[in-house]
Design a protein around this motif. Structure first.
Motif, PDB file in Angstrom:
ATOM      1  N   THR A 296      50.758  47.408  34.593  1.00  0.00           N
ATOM      2  CA  THR A 296      50.403  46.384  33.900  1.00  0.00           C
ATOM      3  C   THR A 296      49.798  45.124  34.471  1.00  0.00           C
ATOM      4  O   THR A 296      50.448  44.839  35.619  1.00  0.00           O
ATOM      5  N   LEU A 297      49.210  44.075  33.662  1.00  0.00           N
ATOM      6  CA  LEU A 297      48.801  42.843  34.207  1.00  0.00           C
ATOM      7  C   LEU A 297      49.347  41.612  33.621  1.00  0.00           C
ATOM      8  O   LEU A 297      49.162  41.909  32.172  1.00  0.00           O
TER       9      LEU A 297
ATOM     10  N   ALA B  24      47.206  42.571  30.186  1.00  0.00           N
ATOM     11  CA  ALA B  24      46.843  43.862  30.084  1.00  0.00           C
ATOM     12  C   ALA B  24      48.012  44.874  29.913  1.00  0.00           C
ATOM     13  O   ALA B  24      48.413  44.981  30.924  1.00  0.00           O
ATOM     14  N   PRO B  25      48.331  45.067  28.893  1.00  0.00           N
ATOM     15  CA  PRO B  25      49.718  45.983  28.708  1.00  0.00           C
ATOM     16  C   PRO B  25      49.160  47.553  28.828  1.00  0.00           C
ATOM     17  O   PRO B  25      50.100  48.482  29.057  1.00  0.00           O
TER      18      PRO B  25
ATOM     19  N   LEU C  26      38.334  43.828  46.083  1.00  0.00           N
ATOM     20  CA  LEU C  26      39.270  44.311  45.309  1.00  0.00           C
ATOM     21  C   LEU C  26      40.742  44.378  45.895  1.00  0.00           C
ATOM     22  O   LEU C  26      41.747  44.122  45.294  1.00  0.00           O
ATOM     23  N   LEU C  27      40.501  44.773  47.136  1.00  0.00           N
ATOM     24  CA  LEU C  27      41.810  45.058  47.922  1.00  0.00           C
ATOM     25  C   LEU C  27      42.494  43.634  48.170  1.00  0.00           C
ATOM     26  O   LEU C  27      43.753  43.588  47.658  1.00  0.00           O
ATOM     27  N   ALA C  28      41.908  42.715  48.549  1.00  0.00           N
ATOM     28  CA  ALA C  28      42.472  41.418  48.801  1.00  0.00           C
ATOM     29  C   ALA C  28      43.035  40.720  47.442  1.00  0.00           C
ATOM     30  O   ALA C  28      43.683  40.054  47.278  1.00  0.00           O
ATOM     31  N   ILE C  29      42.096  40.987  46.308  1.00  0.00           N
ATOM     32  CA  ILE C  29      42.396  40.206  45.109  1.00  0.00           C
ATOM     33  C   ILE C  29      43.504  40.989  44.615  1.00  0.00           C
ATOM     34  O   ILE C  29      44.482  40.183  43.928  1.00  0.00           O
ATOM     35  N   LEU C  30      43.803  42.199  44.600  1.00  0.00           N
ATOM     36  CA  LEU C  30      45.086  42.885  44.176  1.00  0.00           C
ATOM     37  C   LEU C  30      46.397  42.518  44.789  1.00  0.00           C
ATOM     38  O   LEU C  30      47.213  42.119  44.414  1.00  0.00           O
ATOM     39  N   GLN C  31      46.012  42.223  46.312  1.00  0.00           N
ATOM     40  CA  GLN C  31      47.259  41.642  46.950  1.00  0.00           C
ATOM     41  C   GLN C  31      47.585  40.265  46.447  1.00  0.00           C
ATOM     42  O   GLN C  31      48.656  40.102  46.482  1.00  0.00           O
TER      43      GLN C  31
ATOM     44  N   SER D 173      51.385  36.627  43.535  1.00  0.00           N
ATOM     45  CA  SER D 173      51.475  35.801  42.361  1.00  0.00           C
ATOM     46  C   SER D 173      52.368  36.109  41.437  1.00  0.00           C
ATOM     47  O   SER D 173      52.712  35.161  40.606  1.00  0.00           O
ATOM     48  N   GLY D 174      52.756  37.403  41.164  1.00  0.00           N
ATOM     49  CA  GLY D 174      53.761  37.983  40.355  1.00  0.00           C
ATOM     50  C   GLY D 174      52.760  38.340  39.091  1.00  0.00           C
ATOM     51  O   GLY D 174      53.761  38.705  38.006  1.00  0.00           O
ATOM     52  N   ALA D 175      51.749  38.493  38.907  1.00  0.00           N
ATOM     53  CA  ALA D 175      51.028  38.941  37.665  1.00  0.00           C
ATOM     54  C   ALA D 175      50.609  40.470  37.625  1.00  0.00           C
ATOM     55  O   ALA D 175      50.476  40.659  36.669  1.00  0.00           O
ATOM     56  N   LEU D 176      50.885  41.016  38.677  1.00  0.00           N
ATOM     57  CA  LEU D 176      50.692  42.558  38.771  1.00  0.00           C
ATOM     58  C   LEU D 176      52.014  43.017  38.813  1.00  0.00           C
ATOM     59  O   LEU D 176      52.946  42.921  39.825  1.00  0.00           O
ATOM     60  N   HIS D 177      52.368  43.810  37.766  1.00  0.00           N
ATOM     61  CA  HIS D 177      53.439  44.312  37.661  1.00  0.00           C
ATOM     62  C   HIS D 177      53.375  45.869  38.138  1.00  0.00           C
ATOM     63  O   HIS D 177      53.487  46.836  37.270  1.00  0.00           O
ATOM     64  N   ALA D 178      53.490  46.121  39.384  1.00  0.00           N
ATOM     65  CA  ALA D 178      53.483  47.193  39.951  1.00  0.00           C
ATOM     66  C   ALA D 178      53.684  47.094  41.417  1.00  0.00           C
ATOM     67  O   ALA D 178      53.555  45.911  41.958  1.00  0.00           O
ATOM     68  N   GLU D 179      54.252  48.163  42.154  1.00  0.00           N
ATOM     69  CA  GLU D 179      54.494  48.195  43.662  1.00  0.00           C
ATOM     70  C   GLU D 179      53.040  48.634  44.119  1.00  0.00           C
ATOM     71  O   GLU D 179      52.324  49.433  43.593  1.00  0.00           O
TER      72      GLU D 179
END
Length: 372
Positions: free
Chosen positions: A277-278, A332-333, A352-357, A362-368
């Motif tokens: 989730t985002l 984004a649930p 996208l690799l750099a953006i996801l990292q 920042s704590g907005a990506l709720h995933a490992e």
């Protein structure tokens, strides 16, 4: 036909969603295995003979010549030292033989082997592997390999030109090794068996134990940790085999795994599972391009000056950086919302690799985030 970045990302994420779908019923045999029931790796050094002049160049691979001399000596043929080093063996190649010894393999059983050249042989096509002992990690011989190689390729060369299809320096021998020694398994030891989950997860271990207890009754199963479930089992060998077969067919509702984003830094592939989730965030990502051009400059001397014409190069370097537009990414649930939000960025897979990292930091990506 070229797919857009959006379509490629959708295809990759759809694959991840198919592999890691929402909770559904699975059998225990699909998510766990009985501990102690495993295969063992075997390896050996051997010679492939009968090649059509495509073997090792013995002047550069002295161990091939030495191996042939040792093999002939075992057959009762002894070569003088000065002759053994002068052998020109164009039809012989030194190889490494590998095999996988299955669990419960018994003497006399046949297993497949892989044969790979370790020298500079051009091709192993048409070769025959002579008797090669295969050893385990303990140094003991567990199988004996021999047979004709099957090479899945072809090649030809003439007049300095060469054409090759697939790989010619590695092949297989189906049923090319015979098991000579069995490996003992601890399946019938003790009064219990341990099930090892393929992926460590405490909730999955708890559900496996609960499903077994619900099916068999009582409290015969218990989760020892996030990967191991211990089950009380009969001590009789025949009864234990039947019991394990029954265990493997028990179905349970598999929980959704922990949220994870897997990034392949080499290929740029990004796979998200269903639990990702985002949180709301804003992203700005600009592109930096560097252009280097070289223009030849000719310096012509004056007439009758006895000078020489000189050719030089004039380099020009330009740097262009496009402004990054700040894009708001909504909450984004669901996985479909995550895909829609990432596609709205319009970034290439590498960006996208750099953006996801950055989003994860920042704590907005709720995933490992896992980079492979």
């Amino acid at each position: 036909m070229k797919l857009s970045i959006s379509h490629r990302l959708l295809a990759v994420v759809a694959l991840g969603a198919a592999l890691l779908a929402p909770a559904h019923a699975v059998r225990i045999k699909e998510i766990a295995a009985v501990q102690g029931v495993r295969s063992n790796q075997l390896t050996g050094y051997g010679l492939v003979v009968g090649l059509d002049g495509t073997g090792d160049q013995t002047t550069q691979m002295p161990y091939t010549t030495q191996s042939v001399a040792n093999y002939l000596q075992q057959l009762g043929i002894t070569l003088p030292d000065n002759k053994a080093s002068q052998l020109q063996l164009k039809n012989v190649a030194a190889v490494i033989v590998t095999a996988q010894l299955p669990a419960f393999a018994q003497p006399g059983q046949m297993v497949d082997i892989n044969v790979s050249s370790m020298g500079n042989a051009k091709s192993l096509k048409g070769g025959t592997l002579i008797a090669t002992p295969l050893r385990g990690a303990d140094g003991e011989i567990y199988a004996l390999a021999q047979g004709n190689l099957v090479i899945g390729g072809a090649g030809a060369s003439a007049g300095g030109s060469k054409v090759q299809i697939n790989h010619l320096s590695a092949g297989r021998v189906p049923n090319g090794a015979q098991v000579e020694r069995a490996v003992a398994t601890p399946l019938n030891e003790g009064d219990s068996v341990n099930l090892g989950l393929k992926a460590a997860d405490f909730e999955t271990a708890r559900r496996v134990a609960a499903a077994i207890n619900s099916k068999l009754g009582g409290s015969s199963a218990r989760a020892l940790d996030g990967r191991t479930v211990q089950v009380q089992a009969p001590t009789d060998a025949n009864a234990r085999v039947s019991f394990i077969a029954q265990l493997e067919e028990i179905t349970l509702v598999q929980p959704i795994p922990s949220a994870r984003v897997v990034i392949n830094a080499r290929t740029g592939s990004v796979v998200l599972n269903q639990a990702v989730t985002l949180g709301p965030c804003a992203v700005a990502h600009g592109n930096l391009s560097i252009t280097i051009s070289s223009t030849p400059v000719i310096s012509q001397p004056a007439p009758l000056s006895r000078g020489q014409t000189v050719v030089a190069e004039q380099a020009s370097i330009q740097i262009k950086q496009e402004p990054g537009i700040l894009i708001q990414v909504p909450n984004a649930p669901l996985l479909s919302d995550v895909v829609r939000a990432l596609n709205a960025l319009g970034a290439t897979p590498q960006d996208l690799l750099a953006i996801l990292q950055a989003i994860e930091a920042s704590g907005a990506l709720h995933a490992e985030l896992e980079v492979i």
